[in-house]
Design an enzyme around this catalytic site. Structure first.
Site, short mmCIF file in Angstrom:
data_model
loop_
_atom_site.label_atom_id
_atom_site.label_comp_id
_atom_site.label_asym_id
_atom_site.label_seq_id
_atom_site.Cartn_x
_atom_site.Cartn_y
_atom_site.Cartn_z
N GLU A 272 38.53 25.45 39.87
CA GLU A 272 38.00 25.04 41.18
C GLU A 272 36.49 25.25 41.31
O GLU A 272 36.02 25.66 42.38
CB GLU A 272 38.68 25.84 42.29
CG GLU A 272 40.17 25.73 42.30
CD GLU A 272 40.84 26.69 43.28
OE1 GLU A 272 41.77 26.29 43.94
OE2 GLU A 272 40.41 27.86 43.36
C1 TNX Z 1 44.26 28.20 43.94
S1 TNX Z 1 44.95 27.33 41.36
C2 TNX Z 1 43.46 29.06 43.22
C3 TNX Z 1 43.06 30.32 43.84
C4 TNX Z 1 43.71 30.54 45.17
C5 TNX Z 1 45.12 29.99 45.13
C6 TNX Z 1 45.91 30.26 46.35
C7 TNX Z 1 43.77 28.28 40.96
C8 TNX Z 1 43.52 28.45 39.56
N1 TNX Z 1 43.06 28.89 41.92
O1 TNX Z 1 41.67 30.39 43.94
O2 TNX Z 1 43.72 31.90 45.43
O3 TNX Z 1 45.04 28.61 44.94
O4 TNX Z 1 47.25 29.87 46.18
#
Ligand code: TNX
Length: 502
Positions: free
Chosen positions: A302
């Site tokens: 992300e």
């Molecule tokens: C996605 S999926 C994230 C996290 C969040 C989470 C909450 C991924 C690798 N990262 O930054 O905490 O969703 O469900």
């Protein structure tokens, strides 16, 4: 009657003879570590552990020659024998024995049985996010203890995020001095001293669990900026971030101010500043020295505040830094398409059980490089998702609330086209901690869905064993309620399962 064994063993044969009966004369013989593990389980489950009686024996022994982590367990009226191919296998055989124990009137018995068991995948992990909410050494140790009963063997610690930095490093002392005191919602932060981290690593090792530390980069780095402002960019605030923060009533991220919201994807390290790579070398260098396991996780998820080409350059360089330390880099799947990623980099897939948005392409790229994947399908085994029928805990972004059945109904070998068992290092069930403040929160979110994840990692593939169906899992998990309660595990009593009361 089905035996309450989770994860399902590779082979179980119920024998017709009388069961083994525990008495005050039962002897524990063989490997002392395994005997100590069994004694603790027996004490929790039955209220007492065998002393040095002169009666029939439970023999726990190492017998080399089998597959890694494998064991054999035989029980009949005269004796119980657990032989492990290695210490981990023996430990898992002892966990199976604890699951087999059941009440018979005033007695405790082990049904006559022969079990041959070995894991499908070598890596069976859980992840705990200690950044959004900090979780103490004691909490982490309890989670290790409870996850290990399901033959899970890796603990991935998400040690840094926008909301806080959680590990003391002598090379970069300001990280904890200035970057660790905050958490989601204005809750207290915290961090592990180096000794605290070592204590977690040692405790995990005693439960045959490997620690995989993650320092998330180049996004999820706001807290680094509290300590070393020269390393970070200004927050990138998309409309989505503005709107969702407003909807939740949260402040927007601002450099130099601790972040307490739960938005993702606004922060980035500076990609074209050599100081950034000096920082990564210090952090991963010191972490490598404290981490006996082979893996260092560099994050890479992300990074929406980092332009794509810059992201590719960054993860390539940092994966190289980790590989040069003699460690195996792990990265979330976004890093897969970076052209110069270290070719040993293990990918961690967090897309859906039915891949969307090309996330499977990114995951396949790791395999093309010659490396393997860890599978964490978010709408199945993200343990921080809410239950459809649970307490007011958990998020819902991954296809809405996640039932136990949905946590169970996926098959690693057919998750991503072109990714077969040989390409899969294993599975991992992450638990992000935006809503999880306490050990009880963690366990309620995790149990029973963590058991479905454990079965995906350990047991034969769907179709390869009659035990690998939802109905079978449901019945077996039901029988584990009393054991979990006796171990102090605060599981969610999901109405999808007809929980046994004793
Ligand atoms: C996605 S999926 C994230 C996290 C969040 C989470 C909450 C991924 C690798 N990262 O930054 O905490 O969703 O469900």
């Amino acid at each position: 009657m089905s035996l309450a064994l989770v994860p399902a063993p590779s082979s179980v044969e119920q024998l017709s003879g009388a069961p083994f009966r525990l008495t005050e004369n039962t002897r524990l013989t063989g490997d002392p570590d395994a005997a100590a593990t069994l004694s603790a389980l027996l004490r929790a489950r039955t209220g007492s552990a065998p002393a040095d009686g002169g009666g029939p024996a439970i023999d726990l022994r190492l017998e080399s020659g089998g597959a890694a982590e494998s064991y054999r367990l035989t029980a009949d009226e005269a004796s119980v024998t657990v032989s492990g191919a290695d210490a981990a296998g023996l430990f898992y055989g002892v966990q199976t024995l604890a699951q087999l124990l059941r009440r018979d009137g005033d007695d405790w018995i082990v049904p006559a049985v022969r079990i041959d068991d070995a894991p499908r995948f070598p890596y069976r992990g859980v992840m705990l996010d200690v950044a959004r909410h900090f979780h103490s050494v004691e909490t982490v140790k309890a989670y290790i203890d409870h996850a290990a009963t399901l033959k899970l063997n890796a603990l991935h610690l998400h040690l840094s995020d926008d909301q806080g930095w959680r590990l003391q490093l002598h090379s970069r002392p300001k990280l904890t001095e200035l970057g660790s005191s905050s958490a989601v919602g204005g809750d207290a932060g915290g961090f592990y001293t180096k000794d605290g981290y070592r204590e977690i690593v040692a405790h995990a090792a005693s439960r045959h669990m490997l620690v995989v530390p993650e320092i998330d980069m180049p996004g999820h780095t706001h807290a680094i900026g509290l300590a070393y402002p020269e390393l970070v960019e200004e927050p990138v605030l998309s409309d989505l971030i503005r709107d969702s923060a407003a909807a939740r009533g949260e402040d927007l991220p601002e450099n130099g101010v601790p972040y307490q919201g739960i938005a993702v994807g606004f922060s980035s390290l500076r990609i074209y500043d050599e100081a950034t790579y000096d920082f990564a070398a210090d952090v991963f260098g010191e972490l490598a020295g404290m981490t006996p396991g082979p893996y260092l996780h560099l994050g890479g998820d992300e990074a929406l505040g980092t332009p794509d080409d810059d992201f590719a350059l960054f993860v390539s360089r940092v994966s190289g830094i980790i590989a040069d330390l003699g460690k195996t880099p792990v990265a979330w799947h976004e890093a897969g398409l970076a052209p110069d990623l270290a070719d040993t980099t293990v990918g961690q897939y967090w897309g859906y059980a039915t891949p969307t948005d090309g996330m499977d392409d990114k995951a396949r790229a790791f395999v093309r490089n010659g490396a393997q994947l860890i599978l964490s399908p978010a709408d199945a085994i993200y343990l921080d998702m809410a239950y459809p029928d649970g307490p007011d805990l958990g998020l819902t972004w991954a296809n809405g609330p996640t039932s136990v059945r949905r946590a169970y109904d996926w098959e690693p070998g057919s998750l991503i086209d072109g990714v077969d068992d040989d390409d899969i290092l294993g599975i991992e069930a992450p638990l992000w901690s935006e809503t999880a403040r306490t050990l009880a929160d963690i366990e309620t979110l995790a149990f029973p869905r963590i058991a479905a994840a454990a079965e995906a990692g350990w047991s034969p593939a769907t179709g390869a064993s009659e035990l690998r169906t939802w109905e079978s899992f449901r019945a077996r998990a039901a029988g584990l309620g009393p054991l979990w309660s006796s171990l102090g595990i605060r599981f969610h009593p999901s109405p999808e399962i007809d929980w046994a009361t004793e």
